[in-house]
Design an enzyme around this catalytic site. Structure first.
Site, PDB file in Angstrom:
ATOM      1  CG  HIS A 117      -1.475   3.730   3.960  1.00 23.42           C
ATOM      2  ND1 HIS A 117      -2.735   3.473   4.447  1.00 23.42           N
ATOM      3  CD2 HIS A 117      -0.980   2.523   3.569  1.00 23.42           C
ATOM      4  CE1 HIS A 117      -3.000   2.190   4.338  1.00 23.42           C
ATOM      5  NE2 HIS A 117      -1.950   1.594   3.814  1.00 23.42           N
ATOM      6  CB  SER A 124      -0.941   0.015   1.206  1.00 26.43           C
ATOM      7  OG  SER A 124      -1.951  -0.944   1.061  1.00 26.43           O
TER       8      SER A 124
END
Length: 313
Positions: free
Chosen positions: A223, A171
């Site tokens: 992230h 991610s």
């Protein structure tokens, strides 16, 4: 995990038309690096499950008919995957091993590991949806660079805040692609129509997924680091020449005023982004290998991400 990106085309603003009323065509590259990335992630997951070999280590395995590829119990791993100890052995992000044992390779290997089938499918579907489109527009070198470097940036920031947890997942690189899409919109602002809709849609997608990152057991610092790494790299790697310059290359008439390839705003953004990226990347590595933690300087930052023994990105 990025769960909403596949619902909309966040950069749906079309290119502005030229004087003839037709859209200026962009070179279409064949996408191959993103499919290779997806296949590599799947292969790595299969190898990890083979090494995990749940039936020989526990009697509480799921899908036992899969043999040594069966999953750990829901209590151990609700995402249908291997144990945390297996992920750590195979290269998960672990602050202590990176700082004290100098296992720097974990900053890269962690983005190729996934906590389970659910984790893998969610990430790879979004990587394919976003990455293929970017690669077709900008080519494998630039998109591949953004994917790897932004993932590395996410790993650095994660280590600087999460000292007692292991982290895996793609991610951070995925958010890097989203960040690059945003900066590409900004630096090529004059070449898009419907730009307001496109940028709002992209910001909503990023905001929703960063919000989900505060839920257990998601590593939101990866992230955030990946997003800002990709955002800065997008200014450097995804810049488009001005349309007036492109048109002049096609038909340069006598007396035509030749415009520069890039406007002043684009050049300023490139310079600022390069300075900020180099400064942030270098300082992050220095702080990490000094064994320091940013939690000492930011008392509220821990609220940006759920903290537990295992983190999935």
């Amino acid at each position: 995990m990025l769960s909403t990106a596949a619902e909309e085309d966040p950069e749906g603003g079309s290119r502005e038309t030229n004087n003839g009323g037709e859209t200026t065509p962009d070179m279409q590259w064949r996408s191959w690096i993103i499919p290779i990335v997806v296949i590599a992630n799947v292969v790595v997951f299969v190898v990890v499950m083979y090494y995990n070999d749940c039936p020989h280590k526990s009697h509480r395995c799921l899908a036992k008919f899969l043999g040594r590829f069966s999953f750990e119990s829901f209590k151990s791993n609700p995402l249908l995957g291997p144990s945390s100890s297996t992920l750590e052995k195979m290269g998960a992000l672990a602050w202590g091993k990176i700082v004290h044992k100098r296992q720097v390779w974990r900053l890269l290997t962690c983005m190729w590991l996934h906590a389970g089938v659910i984790h893998l499918l969610a990430n790879m579907c979004c990587v394919a949806y976003i990455g293929v489109r970017l690669e077709q527009q900008f080519g494998f070198v630039r998109v591949g660079t953004i994917y790897l470097v932004s993932g590395f940036c996410g790993s650095i920031l994660s280590c600087l805040f999460l000292e007692d947890a292991i982290s895996v997942g793609a991610s951070s690189a995925l958010f890097g692609l989203l960040g690059a899409m945003l900066s590409e919109l900004l630096i090529n602002w004059t070449t898009y129509d419907n730009k307001g809709v496109a940028i709002v849609m992209l910001l909503v997608i990023v905001g929703v997924n960063l919000g989900l990152g505060t839920l257990p057991p998601v590593d939101n610092f990866a992230h955030i680091g990946g997003f800002f790494g990709g955002f800065l790299l997008g200014f450097l790697l995804l810049i488009h020449p001005q349309f007036e310059w492109e048109e002049n290359q096609v038909s340069l008439m006598p007396g035509t005023i030749v415009k520069p390839k890039y406007n002043t705003c684009q050049l300023v953004l490139c310079i600022v982004a390069s300075i900020v990226f180099v400064a942030g990347f270098t300082s992050g590595l220095v702080i990490l290998f000094r064994g320091d933690s940013l939690n000492r300087y930011c008392k509220w930052c821990h609220k940006l991400s759920y903290s537990s023994k295992s983190q999935w990105t």
